[in-house]
Design a protein around this motif. Structure first.
Motif, short mmCIF file in Angstrom:
data_model
loop_
_atom_site.label_atom_id
_atom_site.label_comp_id
_atom_site.label_asym_id
_atom_site.label_seq_id
_atom_site.Cartn_x
_atom_site.Cartn_y
_atom_site.Cartn_z
N LEU A 91 30.94 37.36 -24.40
CA LEU A 91 31.38 37.92 -23.13
C LEU A 91 30.24 38.59 -22.37
N ALA A 92 29.02 38.43 -22.86
CA ALA A 92 27.86 39.00 -22.18
C ALA A 92 27.01 37.88 -21.60
N PRO A 93 26.48 38.06 -20.39
CA PRO A 93 25.60 37.04 -19.82
C PRO A 93 24.38 36.83 -20.71
N LEU A 94 24.06 35.58 -20.97
CA LEU A 94 22.90 35.25 -21.78
C LEU A 94 21.66 35.08 -20.92
N HIS A 95 20.51 35.33 -21.51
CA HIS A 95 19.28 34.99 -20.82
C HIS A 95 19.30 33.49 -20.56
N PRO A 96 18.88 33.03 -19.39
CA PRO A 96 18.94 31.60 -19.07
C PRO A 96 18.26 30.71 -20.10
N LEU A 97 17.15 31.16 -20.68
CA LEU A 97 16.46 30.35 -21.68
C LEU A 97 17.31 30.22 -22.94
N ALA A 98 17.89 31.33 -23.40
CA ALA A 98 18.75 31.28 -24.58
C ALA A 98 19.97 30.40 -24.33
N ASN A 99 20.54 30.53 -23.14
CA ASN A 99 21.70 29.72 -22.80
C ASN A 99 21.36 28.23 -22.82
N GLU A 100 20.17 27.88 -22.32
CA GLU A 100 19.76 26.49 -22.29
C GLU A 100 19.49 25.95 -23.70
N ARG A 144 33.20 35.85 -15.10
CA ARG A 144 31.83 35.96 -14.61
C ARG A 144 30.89 34.96 -15.28
N ILE A 145 31.15 34.65 -16.55
CA ILE A 145 30.18 33.82 -17.30
C ILE A 145 30.62 32.39 -17.52
N GLU A 146 31.92 32.06 -17.35
CA GLU A 146 32.42 30.80 -17.88
C GLU A 146 31.86 29.56 -17.18
N ASN A 147 31.39 29.67 -15.95
CA ASN A 147 30.84 28.49 -15.29
C ASN A 147 29.54 28.02 -15.92
N ASP A 148 28.73 28.98 -16.39
CA ASP A 148 27.40 28.63 -16.89
C ASP A 148 27.23 28.82 -18.39
N ASN A 149 28.05 29.64 -19.01
CA ASN A 149 27.89 29.90 -20.44
C ASN A 149 27.99 28.62 -21.25
N TRP A 150 27.08 28.45 -22.20
CA TRP A 150 26.97 27.20 -22.97
C TRP A 150 28.26 26.86 -23.69
N TRP A 151 28.95 27.87 -24.27
CA TRP A 151 30.14 27.55 -25.06
C TRP A 151 31.31 27.15 -24.17
N TYR A 152 31.52 27.83 -23.07
CA TYR A 152 32.62 27.46 -22.19
C TYR A 152 32.37 26.08 -21.57
N ARG A 153 31.11 25.79 -21.27
CA ARG A 153 30.78 24.45 -20.77
C ARG A 153 31.03 23.40 -21.85
N GLU A 154 30.64 23.71 -23.07
CA GLU A 154 30.83 22.76 -24.17
C GLU A 154 32.32 22.52 -24.42
N LEU A 178 20.96 26.97 -26.46
CA LEU A 178 22.27 26.79 -27.08
C LEU A 178 22.99 25.56 -26.51
N ARG A 179 22.86 25.34 -25.21
CA ARG A 179 23.47 24.17 -24.59
C ARG A 179 22.88 22.88 -25.17
N ARG A 180 21.57 22.84 -25.33
CA ARG A 180 20.92 21.65 -25.86
C ARG A 180 21.30 21.42 -27.33
N SER A 181 21.44 22.51 -28.07
CA SER A 181 21.88 22.38 -29.47
C SER A 181 23.27 21.78 -29.55
N ALA A 182 24.17 22.24 -28.68
CA ALA A 182 25.53 21.71 -28.65
C ALA A 182 25.53 20.23 -28.26
N ALA A 183 24.68 19.87 -27.30
CA ALA A 183 24.59 18.47 -26.88
C ALA A 183 24.05 17.60 -28.01
N LEU A 184 23.05 18.09 -28.75
CA LEU A 184 22.52 17.35 -29.89
C LEU A 184 23.58 17.16 -30.96
N GLU A 185 24.37 18.21 -31.21
CA GLU A 185 25.39 18.14 -32.26
C GLU A 185 26.41 17.04 -31.98
#
Length: 233
Positions: free
Chosen positions: A194-203, A11-21, A205-212
């Motif tokens: 394994l829980a859906p994140l709020h879209p803002l929190a997910n974004e 359910r979450i892997e398409n959008d979740n920041w960690w699975y995307r990373e 985390l995604r930006r933090s991973a991209a910066l890293e």
């Protein structure tokens, strides 16, 4: 992996920041190869890793202990088979690449699983492994995910080399997020991955991973460890 956990991941892997990373990390590693070949994804779950491999021209096979995972991967067009990581139903010296992403921490006898990775690789073949790091980060979160350990960098190196593989690189991910995640996971039993994140929190985390990815912090303590190794040829 039980059916409920599998459904949550799907359910979450398409959008979740960690699975995307993790898919981005795999894509970056695949670009190291001059040409695609044959690959096996151990602990394939719904087949997301195999789909990334296929997008890069690889012939990918998924292996998972869960019949439900195998059925789901096949429903997504992935060649997948049921099998135990400690006793892979595969011939020796067959694959150019073997993936074990967030798998070994679930297996009591991880040394046997690592030896199986080495067995199925062709001479010169590559293994890519990821694990959660540092028992100081152990929490109810790890229990909820069915993990039996987190790894030190030295422990992962010894595991890989003990299987007869030659280590090429080991690096950290989640360095920037380590203080935040450590605090959160020691205060709650909720299984955030394994829980859906709020879209803002997910974004965020995604930006933090991209910066890293742009920073020289691969040798710093993080939340995950990656290792790339090859079978001697």
């Amino acid at each position: 992996m039980d059916t409920i956990e599998l459904q949550r991941i799907t359910r979450i892997e398409n959008d979740n920041w960690w699975y995307r990373e993790r898919r981005k990390i795999l894509s970056a590693e695949l670009r190291r190869f001059g040409a695609p070949g044959t690959a096996v994804d151990i602990g394939a779950a719904s087949g997301a890793g195999c789909r990334v491999l296929a997008e890069h021209g690889w012939h990918a096979t998924g292996i998972d202990l869960s019949p439900a995972a195998v059925a789901l991967a096949r429903a997504h067009g992935v060649e997948a088979y049921e099998g135990d990581a400690r006793y892979l139903p595969l011939p020796p010296c067959e694959y150019d690449l073997a993936l074990a992403l967030d798998v070994l921490e679930h297996i009591e006898d991880d040394a046997r699983a690592a030896a199986e990775i080495a067995r199925v690789l062709r001479p010169g073949g590559t293994a890519l492994v990821s694990v959660p790091c540092d028992m100081a980060l152990w929490s109810a979160h790890d229990v909820a995910l069915g993990r039996v350990r987190r790894y030190t960098r030295r422990g992962l190196v010894e595991l890989v080399e003990g299987a007869g593989l030659v280590l090429e690189a080991v690096w950290s991910r989640g360095v920037l997020l380590r203080p935040l995640l450590r605090g959160l996971r020691h205060r709650t039993a909720r299984c955030e991955d394994l829980a859906p994140l709020h879209p803002l929190a997910n974004e965020v985390l995604r930006r933090s991973a991209a910066l890293e990815r742009r920073l020289p912090v691969r040798g710093w303590p993080g939340v995950w460890l990656f290792a790339r190794a090859r079978r001697p040829g």
